[in-house]
Motif scaffolding. Structure first.
Motif, PDB file in Angstrom:
ATOM      1  N   GLN A 193       4.119 -22.155  13.729  1.00 43.89           N
ATOM      2  CA  GLN A 193       3.790 -23.480  14.251  1.00 43.89           C
ATOM      3  C   GLN A 193       3.482 -23.417  15.750  1.00 43.89           C
ATOM      4  OE1 GLN A 193       7.122 -26.170  13.998  1.00 43.89           O
ATOM      5  NE2 GLN A 193       8.513 -24.814  15.091  1.00 43.89           N
ATOM      6  N   VAL A 222       3.839 -25.754  19.224  1.00 44.94           N
ATOM      7  CA  VAL A 222       4.575 -26.914  19.731  1.00 44.94           C
ATOM      8  C   VAL A 222       4.125 -27.186  21.162  1.00 44.94           C
ATOM      9  CG1 VAL A 222       6.869 -27.826  20.287  1.00 44.94           C
ATOM     10  CG2 VAL A 222       6.586 -26.292  18.323  1.00 44.94           C
ATOM     11  N   PRO A 240       0.321 -25.445  11.766  1.00 44.92           N
ATOM     12  CA  PRO A 240       0.965 -26.756  11.919  1.00 44.92           C
ATOM     13  C   PRO A 240       1.338 -27.002  13.381  1.00 44.92           C
ATOM     14  CG  PRO A 240       1.995 -25.507  10.141  1.00 44.92           C
ATOM     15  CD  PRO A 240       1.050 -24.570  10.840  1.00 44.92           C
ATOM     16  N   ALA A 250       3.267 -29.523  16.372  1.00 48.49           N
ATOM     17  CA  ALA A 250       4.270 -30.550  16.637  1.00 48.49           C
ATOM     18  C   ALA A 250       4.210 -30.937  18.107  1.00 48.49           C
ATOM     19  CB  ALA A 250       5.661 -30.026  16.287  1.00 48.49           C
ATOM     20  N   ARG A 291       1.888 -39.965  15.057  1.00 45.79           N
ATOM     21  CA  ARG A 291       2.615 -39.815  13.785  1.00 45.79           C
ATOM     22  C   ARG A 291       1.717 -40.212  12.626  1.00 45.79           C
ATOM     23  NH1 ARG A 291       8.340 -41.940  16.124  1.00 45.79           N
ATOM     24  NH2 ARG A 291       9.056 -39.901  16.865  1.00 45.79           N
ATOM     25  N   TYR A 320       1.103 -35.641  12.485  1.00 49.97           N
ATOM     26  CA  TYR A 320       1.812 -34.637  13.284  1.00 49.97           C
ATOM     27  C   TYR A 320       3.288 -34.986  13.377  1.00 49.97           C
ATOM     28  CZ  TYR A 320      -2.925 -33.502  14.758  1.00 49.97           C
ATOM     29  OH  TYR A 320      -4.247 -33.169  14.766  1.00 49.97           O
ATOM     30  N   ARG A 321       4.107 -33.951  13.475  1.00 47.58           N
ATOM     31  CA  ARG A 321       5.513 -34.198  13.767  1.00 47.58           C
ATOM     32  C   ARG A 321       5.620 -34.514  15.259  1.00 47.58           C
ATOM     33  NH1 ARG A 321      10.876 -30.456  12.627  1.00 47.58           N
ATOM     34  NH2 ARG A 321      12.274 -31.752  13.856  1.00 47.58           N
ATOM     35  N   VAL A 322       6.219 -35.644  15.589  1.00 48.22           N
ATOM     36  CA  VAL A 322       6.346 -36.034  16.997  1.00 48.22           C
ATOM     37  C   VAL A 322       7.796 -36.411  17.272  1.00 48.22           C
ATOM     38  CG1 VAL A 322       5.478 -37.522  18.842  1.00 48.22           C
ATOM     39  CG2 VAL A 322       4.001 -36.998  16.911  1.00 48.22           C
ATOM     40  N   GLU A 323       8.384 -35.797  18.296  1.00 42.36           N
ATOM     41  CA  GLU A 323       9.744 -36.130  18.705  1.00 42.36           C
ATOM     42  C   GLU A 323       9.688 -36.662  20.131  1.00 42.36           C
ATOM     43  OE1 GLU A 323      12.150 -35.870  16.659  1.00 42.36           O
ATOM     44  OE2 GLU A 323      11.563 -34.370  15.168  1.00 42.36           O
ATOM     45  N   ILE A 379      17.617 -31.659  17.655  1.00 43.09           N
ATOM     46  CA  ILE A 379      16.161 -31.716  17.454  1.00 43.09           C
ATOM     47  C   ILE A 379      15.540 -30.365  17.792  1.00 43.09           C
ATOM     48  CG2 ILE A 379      14.001 -32.819  18.175  1.00 43.09           C
ATOM     49  CD1 ILE A 379      15.603 -35.340  18.807  1.00 43.09           C
ATOM     50  N   ASP A 437      16.472 -27.858  15.097  1.00 48.49           N
ATOM     51  CA  ASP A 437      15.773 -28.123  13.849  1.00 48.49           C
ATOM     52  C   ASP A 437      14.301 -27.710  13.948  1.00 48.49           C
ATOM     53  OD1 ASP A 437      15.732 -29.274  11.171  1.00 48.49           O
ATOM     54  OD2 ASP A 437      14.354 -30.717  12.070  1.00 48.49           O
ATOM     55  N   LEU A 438      13.709 -27.950  15.102  1.00 44.47           N
ATOM     56  CA  LEU A 438      12.276 -27.664  15.269  1.00 44.47           C
ATOM     57  C   LEU A 438      12.010 -26.157  15.379  1.00 44.47           C
ATOM     58  CD1 LEU A 438       9.543 -29.143  15.589  1.00 44.47           C
ATOM     59  CD2 LEU A 438       9.879 -29.077  18.045  1.00 44.47           C
TER      60      LEU A 438
END
Ligand code: GDP
Ligand code: ZN
Length: 329
Positions: free
Chosen positions: A112, A114, A142, A144, A169, A173-176, A188, A191-192
């Motif tokens: 991924q 990021v 992928p 993020a 989102r 996309y995964r967005v934090e 977080i 996990d990411l």
């Protein structure tokens, strides 16, 4: 016949036993000039050099070997020499600078990509974020987004952040959104990043090191803005580095990356990596529509109706112009 086969078999075995470490496979963790730090399967690490032949194979690259590459190494006259690169599962590549045809592989074999995005201190341009997302998409990696330093945001800007989160989102996309200097963000980060090979990017000072330290405090990466400036000043070119996480996985940090200059894309392909445009392409009147000023363009209609965000479209136009100017060389 049988005897012969047997004897050549045992010859081979003996050979292997005499030189058990003739060819060792490992992963490139760091590149600095002509040295490559390779981590072998047994956990040991060595600085290696490259055989001239590999260098010549890929002439348009500024770096024939990238962080993340799996390589085979052999000792020659006391020096560890990289013999060959195993096929790359994937990679992220960009033009080394705006005004060159030379390309640079930022990293390879990743799970991924990021990006640490900050609205202020430092300000991250949307163009940077969107070209990162397009680049990741074009390489089927992928992506993020971590929006960092939200503690610095004024209350009055909260709705802007919410809008931003919704746009990205909705694109899938995964967005934090977090503050990396707040311990609440540890879960977080873990996990990411845990168990994955991640390419991490973002502007200098955006909080990349702080975020990686959340996932693995043992790494204890330096986080002061001053030291970063120093580090950046010393390495004018990008020397990417891979950090192994105790919980498993790696993070690849490329400190000097400030822009993703697209490469390898046709003009008409750019919209394929804008998910909100991809959905509409079949509805444009012209199959080769670039969505700039063509009649009956479904993308332009989408902007008109508010379905497609204007800032995303601005990024699209910017990328188109950039590719065009490069193709005129
Ligand atoms: P990098 O250059 O991207 O690796 O950024 P650093 O991790 O070194 O962070 C730069 C500075 O921003 C450091 O002084 C950090 O303590 C600070 N910082 C990181 N995350 C946050 C955050 O969420 N909020 C605030 N206020 N400061 C942060
Ligand atoms: Zn169109």
């Amino acid at each position: 016949m049988t005897t012969k086969a047997k004897s050549s078999d045992s010859e081979f075995e003996t050979n292997e036993l005499q030189h058990p470490q003739e060819l060792q496979e490992g992963r490139v963790e760091r590149t600095t000039g002509s040295f490559y730090r390779v981590r072998f399967q047994d956990g040991s690490r060595t600085e290696c050099v490259l055989r001239g032949k590999i260098r010549l194979n890929e002439l348009d690259l500024t770096n024939p070997i990238a962080v993340g590459d799996l390589v085979r190494v052999r000792r020659e006259d006391g020096i560890q020499v990289i013999q060959d690169i195993l096929p790359r599962e994937n990679y992220i590549i960009r033009r080394a600078t705006k005004s060159t045809a030379k390309r640079q592989i930022l990293c390879s074999n990743i799970d991924q990509a990021v990006i640490i995005f900050t609205i202020e201190k430092p300000h991250t341009p949307f163009g940077f974020l969107d070209s990162f997302l397009v680049t990741a998409g074009a390489y089927h990696i992928p992506a993020a987004v971590v929006v960092n330093k939200i503690d610095l945001m004024r209350q009055s800007k909260q709705h802007k952040l919410d809008e931003f989160l919704e746009v990205y989102r909705n694109l899938g996309y995964r967005v934090e959104a977090l503050s990396a200097n707040d311990p609440d963000s540890i879960s977080i980060a873990q996990d990411l990043l845990s168990g994955k090979k991640s390419f991490l990017t973002g502007r200098s000072g955006s909080g990349k090191s702080t975020f990686v330290n959340l996932a693995d405090p043992n790494l204890n990466l330096k986080t002061a803005e001053v030291s970063k400036t120093h580090r950046y000043g010393r390495h004018t070119t990008t020397f990417a580095e891979m950090f192994e996480l105790e919980a498993g996985g790696w993070v690849i940090d490329a400190p000097g990356v400030r822009e993703f200059h697209l490469t390898d894309l046709e003009l008409s392909e750019v919209a394929h990596y804008f998910p909100e445009m991809l959905d509409k392409l079949s509805e444009c009147r012209f199959h080769n529509c670039l969505h700039v000023n063509e009649p009956d363009c479904a993308v332009l209609e989408g902007i008109e109706s508010g379905e497609i965000s204007e800032t995303r479209y601005m990024s699209y136009l910017y990328m188109l112009e950039e590719l065009k100017s490069h193709q005129e060389y």
